[in-house]
Design a protein around this motif. Structure first.
Motif, PDB file in Angstrom:
ATOM      1  N   GLN A 107      38.395 -34.975  51.963  1.00 55.66           N
ATOM      2  CA  GLN A 107      37.779 -36.107  51.345  1.00 55.66           C
ATOM      3  C   GLN A 107      37.954 -37.554  51.957  1.00 55.66           C
ATOM      4  O   GLN A 107      37.443 -38.538  51.803  1.00 55.66           O
ATOM      5  CB  GLN A 107      38.362 -36.184  49.866  1.00 55.66           C
ATOM      6  CG  GLN A 107      37.535 -34.903  48.926  1.00 55.66           C
ATOM      7  CD  GLN A 107      36.304 -34.815  49.105  1.00 55.66           C
ATOM      8  OE1 GLN A 107      35.537 -35.816  48.939  1.00 55.66           O
ATOM      9  NE2 GLN A 107      35.756 -33.652  49.115  1.00 55.66           N
ATOM     10  N   ALA A 108      39.386 -37.535  52.498  1.00 57.31           N
ATOM     11  CA  ALA A 108      39.707 -38.699  53.336  1.00 57.31           C
ATOM     12  C   ALA A 108      38.866 -39.084  54.414  1.00 57.31           C
ATOM     13  O   ALA A 108      38.165 -40.155  54.908  1.00 57.31           O
ATOM     14  CB  ALA A 108      41.379 -38.738  53.857  1.00 57.31           C
ATOM     15  N   THR A 109      38.365 -37.819  55.158  1.00 56.92           N
ATOM     16  CA  THR A 109      37.747 -38.044  56.133  1.00 56.92           C
ATOM     17  C   THR A 109      36.180 -38.232  55.864  1.00 56.92           C
ATOM     18  O   THR A 109      35.542 -38.969  56.725  1.00 56.92           O
ATOM     19  CB  THR A 109      37.669 -36.376  57.115  1.00 56.92           C
ATOM     20  OG1 THR A 109      39.175 -36.075  57.361  1.00 56.92           O
ATOM     21  CG2 THR A 109      36.587 -36.511  58.119  1.00 56.92           C
ATOM     22  N   GLN A 110      35.801 -37.675  54.669  1.00 54.20           N
ATOM     23  CA  GLN A 110      34.292 -38.007  54.491  1.00 54.20           C
ATOM     24  C   GLN A 110      34.325 -39.650  53.953  1.00 54.20           C
ATOM     25  O   GLN A 110      33.283 -40.219  54.232  1.00 54.20           O
ATOM     26  CB  GLN A 110      33.866 -37.261  53.192  1.00 54.20           C
ATOM     27  CG  GLN A 110      33.619 -35.903  53.553  1.00 54.20           C
ATOM     28  CD  GLN A 110      33.223 -34.889  52.375  1.00 54.20           C
ATOM     29  OE1 GLN A 110      33.148 -35.224  51.338  1.00 54.20           O
ATOM     30  NE2 GLN A 110      32.804 -33.680  52.915  1.00 54.20           N
ATOM     31  N   LEU A 111      35.278 -40.034  53.286  1.00 53.68           N
ATOM     32  CA  LEU A 111      35.242 -41.456  52.793  1.00 53.68           C
ATOM     33  C   LEU A 111      35.363 -42.285  54.092  1.00 53.68           C
ATOM     34  O   LEU A 111      34.711 -43.210  54.140  1.00 53.68           O
ATOM     35  CB  LEU A 111      36.365 -41.964  51.988  1.00 53.68           C
ATOM     36  CG  LEU A 111      36.801 -43.301  51.372  1.00 53.68           C
ATOM     37  CD1 LEU A 111      35.532 -43.590  50.831  1.00 53.68           C
ATOM     38  CD2 LEU A 111      37.916 -43.397  50.825  1.00 53.68           C
ATOM     39  N   LEU A 112      36.251 -42.263  55.158  1.00 56.30           N
ATOM     40  CA  LEU A 112      36.249 -42.780  56.454  1.00 56.30           C
ATOM     41  C   LEU A 112      34.801 -42.721  56.923  1.00 56.30           C
ATOM     42  O   LEU A 112      34.375 -43.772  57.432  1.00 56.30           O
ATOM     43  CB  LEU A 112      37.240 -42.291  57.385  1.00 56.30           C
ATOM     44  CG  LEU A 112      37.468 -43.215  58.661  1.00 56.30           C
ATOM     45  CD1 LEU A 112      37.840 -44.730  58.125  1.00 56.30           C
ATOM     46  CD2 LEU A 112      38.590 -42.577  59.611  1.00 56.30           C
ATOM     47  N   THR A 113      34.051 -41.672  57.142  1.00 58.78           N
ATOM     48  CA  THR A 113      32.986 -41.621  57.594  1.00 58.78           C
ATOM     49  C   THR A 113      31.683 -42.257  56.951  1.00 58.78           C
ATOM     50  O   THR A 113      31.097 -43.070  57.423  1.00 58.78           O
ATOM     51  CB  THR A 113      32.321 -39.974  57.591  1.00 58.78           C
ATOM     52  OG1 THR A 113      33.524 -39.150  58.390  1.00 58.78           O
ATOM     53  CG2 THR A 113      30.859 -39.962  58.393  1.00 58.78           C
ATOM     54  N   VAL A 114      31.852 -42.277  55.721  1.00 59.53           N
ATOM     55  CA  VAL A 114      30.999 -43.181  54.618  1.00 59.53           C
ATOM     56  C   VAL A 114      31.132 -44.709  54.985  1.00 59.53           C
ATOM     57  O   VAL A 114      30.457 -45.674  55.321  1.00 59.53           O
ATOM     58  CB  VAL A 114      30.851 -42.456  53.391  1.00 59.53           C
ATOM     59  CG1 VAL A 114      30.081 -43.900  52.485  1.00 59.53           C
ATOM     60  CG2 VAL A 114      30.369 -41.347  53.469  1.00 59.53           C
ATOM     61  N   SER A 115      32.493 -44.805  54.967  1.00 59.85           N
ATOM     62  CA  SER A 115      32.840 -46.343  55.225  1.00 59.85           C
ATOM     63  C   SER A 115      32.592 -46.871  56.550  1.00 59.85           C
ATOM     64  O   SER A 115      32.163 -48.222  56.463  1.00 59.85           O
ATOM     65  CB  SER A 115      34.381 -46.536  55.158  1.00 59.85           C
ATOM     66  OG  SER A 115      34.605 -46.074  53.675  1.00 59.85           O
ATOM     67  N   LEU A 116      32.497 -46.298  57.470  1.00 63.09           N
ATOM     68  CA  LEU A 116      32.237 -46.611  58.949  1.00 63.09           C
ATOM     69  C   LEU A 116      30.803 -46.513  59.319  1.00 63.09           C
ATOM     70  O   LEU A 116      30.338 -46.841  60.472  1.00 63.09           O
ATOM     71  CB  LEU A 116      33.345 -45.966  60.111  1.00 63.09           C
ATOM     72  CG  LEU A 116      34.803 -46.202  59.724  1.00 63.09           C
ATOM     73  CD1 LEU A 116      35.500 -45.535  60.772  1.00 63.09           C
ATOM     74  CD2 LEU A 116      34.986 -47.881  59.733  1.00 63.09           C
ATOM     75  N   ASP A 117      29.983 -46.013  58.436  1.00 61.43           N
ATOM     76  CA  ASP A 117      28.683 -45.762  58.558  1.00 61.43           C
ATOM     77  C   ASP A 117      27.734 -47.182  58.197  1.00 61.43           C
ATOM     78  O   ASP A 117      27.848 -47.418  57.248  1.00 61.43           O
ATOM     79  CB  ASP A 117      28.104 -44.573  57.716  1.00 61.43           C
ATOM     80  CG  ASP A 117      26.657 -44.280  58.240  1.00 61.43           C
ATOM     81  OD1 ASP A 117      25.895 -45.187  58.900  1.00 61.43           O
ATOM     82  OD2 ASP A 117      26.178 -43.439  57.673  1.00 61.43           O
TER      83      ASP A 117
END
Length: 188
Positions: A80-90
């Motif tokens: 979930q942290a990885t997905q959040l970072l991915t969404v945040s940096l998109d």
């Protein structure tokens, strides 16, 4: 008179026989009581040992369940942290999408991890508690990095951020592995 003497002699010889019989009966009763006491004592200690073994096994079952939950919640947290970072940096994602990803996915995973860490802290060994501190510190670092971009990727070096995040995740998972290795070596 001879009859009286014979009766007296017969009575005298019966008395020792009666005393001998009573003495043998007393010895028999004493031996029986001692055997019963010994049997009861052995049964007591056997039951006590069985109870101790069952308690030890229950504690081991509780520890194993807590350790499995910690491993599962750590994996979910990392995902979930990885997905959040991915969404945040998109750059194509809106602040609303970032917030939803945080609230719907990351925050529950963070809560689950906190709950698992607390449970393990209650049931683990003193050495295990030391390893938990490392897991908590590494998890906090991963969480801070994942939640550090609520406004998006503007001005962020994506390659550097991605490399730092990957390194933080590897350290978190290594801390978990150290804990699990120690747990596996424990006499559960």
């Amino acid at each position: 008179m001879t009859q009286k003497q014979n009766k007296a002699r017969a009575g005298a010889s019966e008395r020792p026989r009666q005393h001998g019989t009573a003495f043998a009966a007393l010895w028999g009763a004493l031996i029986g009581a001692l055997a019963g006491l010994t049997g009861s004592t052995l049964a007591y200690f056997e039951a006590k040992d069985t109870h101790r073994e069952e308690a030890h096994e229950r504690r081991a079952d509780i520890r194993r369940a807590a350790y499995v939950e910690l491993a599962a919640s750590t994996d979910k947290y990392v995902q979930q942290a990885t997905q959040l970072l991915t969404v945040s940096l998109d750059p194509a994602r809106s602040p609303e999408q970032r917030r939803r990803q945080y609230e719907d996915k990351f925050a529950p995973a963070n809560t689950d991890l906190s709950r698992a860490l607390t449970t393990v802290r209650l049931v683990t060994t003193p050495e295990g508690r030391g390893d938990l501190k490392e897991i908590e510190a590494r998890s906090a670092q991963v969480g801070a990095m994942a939640t550090g971009y609520p406004e998006g990727p503007d001005g962020v070096d994506l390659k550097k951020t991605d490399a730092e995040f990957d390194a933080a995740v590897r350290r978190q998972l290594a801390a978990l592995q150290t804990f699990m290795d120690r747990a596996a070596d424990e006499a559960l």
